[in-house]
Write an enzyme that holds these catalytic residues in place. Structure first.
Site, PDB file in Angstrom:
ATOM      1  N   GLU A  40       1.471  -0.445   9.685  1.00  0.00           N
ATOM      2  CA  GLU A  40       1.263   0.788   8.921  1.00  0.00           C
ATOM      3  C   GLU A  40       0.269   1.616   9.723  1.00  0.00           C
ATOM      4  O   GLU A  40      -0.889   1.223   9.869  1.00  0.00           O
ATOM      5  CB  GLU A  40       0.702   0.437   7.532  1.00  0.00           C
ATOM      6  CG  GLU A  40       0.242   1.643   6.735  1.00  0.00           C
ATOM      7  CD  GLU A  40      -0.582   1.236   5.504  1.00  0.00           C
ATOM      8  OE1 GLU A  40      -0.372   0.133   4.951  1.00  0.00           O
ATOM      9  OE2 GLU A  40      -1.448   2.039   5.094  1.00  0.00           O
ATOM     10  N   ARG A  95      -4.753   9.210   9.463  1.00  0.00           N
ATOM     11  CA  ARG A  95      -6.175   9.583   9.387  1.00  0.00           C
ATOM     12  C   ARG A  95      -6.670  10.160  10.683  1.00  0.00           C
ATOM     13  O   ARG A  95      -7.831  10.550  10.789  1.00  0.00           O
ATOM     14  CB  ARG A  95      -7.026   8.346   9.056  1.00  0.00           C
ATOM     15  CG  ARG A  95      -6.717   7.733   7.723  1.00  0.00           C
ATOM     16  CD  ARG A  95      -7.609   6.536   7.447  1.00  0.00           C
ATOM     17  NE  ARG A  95      -6.967   5.657   6.505  1.00  0.00           N
ATOM     18  CZ  ARG A  95      -7.396   4.444   6.182  1.00  0.00           C
ATOM     19  NH1 ARG A  95      -8.500   3.984   6.729  1.00  0.00           N
ATOM     20  NH2 ARG A  95      -6.735   3.711   5.320  1.00  0.00           N
ATOM     21  N   LYS A 139       0.907  -1.006  -3.954  1.00  0.00           N
ATOM     22  CA  LYS A 139      -0.233  -1.426  -3.149  1.00  0.00           C
ATOM     23  C   LYS A 139      -1.418  -1.579  -4.101  1.00  0.00           C
ATOM     24  O   LYS A 139      -1.669  -0.680  -4.910  1.00  0.00           O
ATOM     25  CB  LYS A 139      -0.521  -0.353  -2.095  1.00  0.00           C
ATOM     26  CG  LYS A 139      -1.757  -0.609  -1.253  1.00  0.00           C
ATOM     27  CD  LYS A 139      -1.881   0.464  -0.157  1.00  0.00           C
ATOM     28  CE  LYS A 139      -3.138   0.228   0.677  1.00  0.00           C
ATOM     29  NZ  LYS A 139      -3.169   1.087   1.882  1.00  0.00           N
ATOM     30  N   THR A 198      -1.786   6.116   4.412  1.00  0.00           N
ATOM     31  CA  THR A 198      -2.706   7.182   3.999  1.00  0.00           C
ATOM     32  C   THR A 198      -1.954   8.512   3.846  1.00  0.00           C
ATOM     33  O   THR A 198      -2.463   9.571   4.200  1.00  0.00           O
ATOM     34  CB  THR A 198      -3.890   7.328   4.986  1.00  0.00           C
ATOM     35  OG1 THR A 198      -4.308   6.036   5.432  1.00  0.00           O
ATOM     36  CG2 THR A 198      -5.082   7.984   4.285  1.00  0.00           C
TER      37      THR A 198
HETATM   38  C1  3PG Z   1      -7.633   0.745   4.856  1.00  0.00           C
HETATM   39  O1  3PG Z   1      -7.541   1.618   4.012  1.00  0.00           O
HETATM   40  O2  3PG Z   1      -8.263   0.900   5.899  1.00  0.00           O
HETATM   41  C2  3PG Z   1      -6.845  -0.468   4.613  1.00  0.00           C
HETATM   42  O3  3PG Z   1      -6.712  -0.683   3.268  1.00  0.00           O
HETATM   43  C3  3PG Z   1      -7.400  -1.666   5.301  1.00  0.00           C
HETATM   44  O4  3PG Z   1      -8.536  -2.126   4.693  1.00  0.00           O
HETATM   45  P1  3PG Z   1      -9.383  -3.214   5.475  1.00  0.00           P
HETATM   46  O5  3PG Z   1      -9.962  -2.525   6.675  1.00  0.00           O
HETATM   47  O6  3PG Z   1     -10.434  -3.667   4.492  1.00  0.00           O
HETATM   48  O7  3PG Z   1      -8.454  -4.320   5.874  1.00  0.00           O
END
Ligand code: 3PG
Length: 213
Positions: free
Chosen positions: A40, A44, A127, A67
């Site tokens: 994924e 960002r 999720k 995101t």
């Molecule tokens: C994120 O939003 O960065 C993901 O959910 C991953 O989260 P993590 O870095 O705690 O694995």
């Protein structure tokens, strides 16, 4: 249309933040080498769209966009070759645009109200984000009771040390996380370590599959 369960088949979804498009290809190769050909790529960074395109064009890794907050971003992600879409929360606009494109969507939901919104939109996988600070495994077990058939993908605060706490729950389809594809590993060019951590994660997920409850 790809089913949303297709990218979840490995039980682990690496969540990637890519700052440089140049890292997309070696990162994808490292995940493939580690036996975890799915990612994924989060919207960002300015590099996200091109990174998705580079990874999707390889043809050996299933690449989604994460995101995703707007319908416009759904369009951009799909144009780049994303084969699934993930959003941190539930947005009708995002879900509807994904349906228009025929692309599976995994929206975030951590409350009964958010889950009902997802169900009303015709979805049966959400999720669970941010997992650790939203009650962790205990919260998922509690929410699974009134929503039989619903599957969760907990993400946020998950790593090699605790992924089995989630993957041993029947209602958990897969977990997401960045621990095997951390920004620091990528910026250091530590792709062999990405492969090692991915391989370790797959092994832990397989071991957890034998202890489901
Ligand atoms: C994120 O939003 O960065 C993901 O959910 C991953 O989260 P993590 O870095 O705690 O694995």
């Amino acid at each position: 249309m790809t089913d949303v369960l297709t990218p979840l088949a490995y039980r682990i979804v690496p969540v990637v933040v890519l700052d440089e498009v140049e890292d997309a290809d070696p990162l994808a190769a490292a995940l493939v080498a580690g036996g975890l050909p799915v990612a994924e790529v989060t919207f960002r960074t300015p590099a996200a769209r091109d990174a998705i395109q580079v990874m999707a064009e390889r043809g050996d890794i299933l690449v989604g966009a994460g995101t995703i907050l707007t319908a416009h971003q759904v369009d951009a992600a799909v144009a780049a070759g994303a084969s699934f879409v993930v959003s941190p929360g539930f947005s009708s606009a995002v879900v509807e645009r994904c349906a228009e494109h025929g692309v599976p969507v995994l929206p975030g939901a951590v409350t009964a109200t958010e889950i009902q919104a997802a169900l009303e939109a015709g979805l049966d996988v959400v999720k669970f984000f941010p997992a650790a600070t939203s009650g962790g495994p205990a919260a998922i077990r509690a929410l699974a009771a009134p929503f039989p058939g619903l599957r969760f993908v907990p993400t946020g605060g998950i790593g090699a040390d605790n992924l089995a706490d989630y993957l041993t729950i029947d209602a958990v389809a897969a977990v997401g996380g960045s621990w095997m594809v951390s920004r620091s590993l990528i910026s250091a060019g530590s792709f062999a370590e990405v492969s090692r951590l991915a391989r370790e994660a797959v092994g832990l997920a397989n071991a957890a599959a034998t202890g489901r409850q």
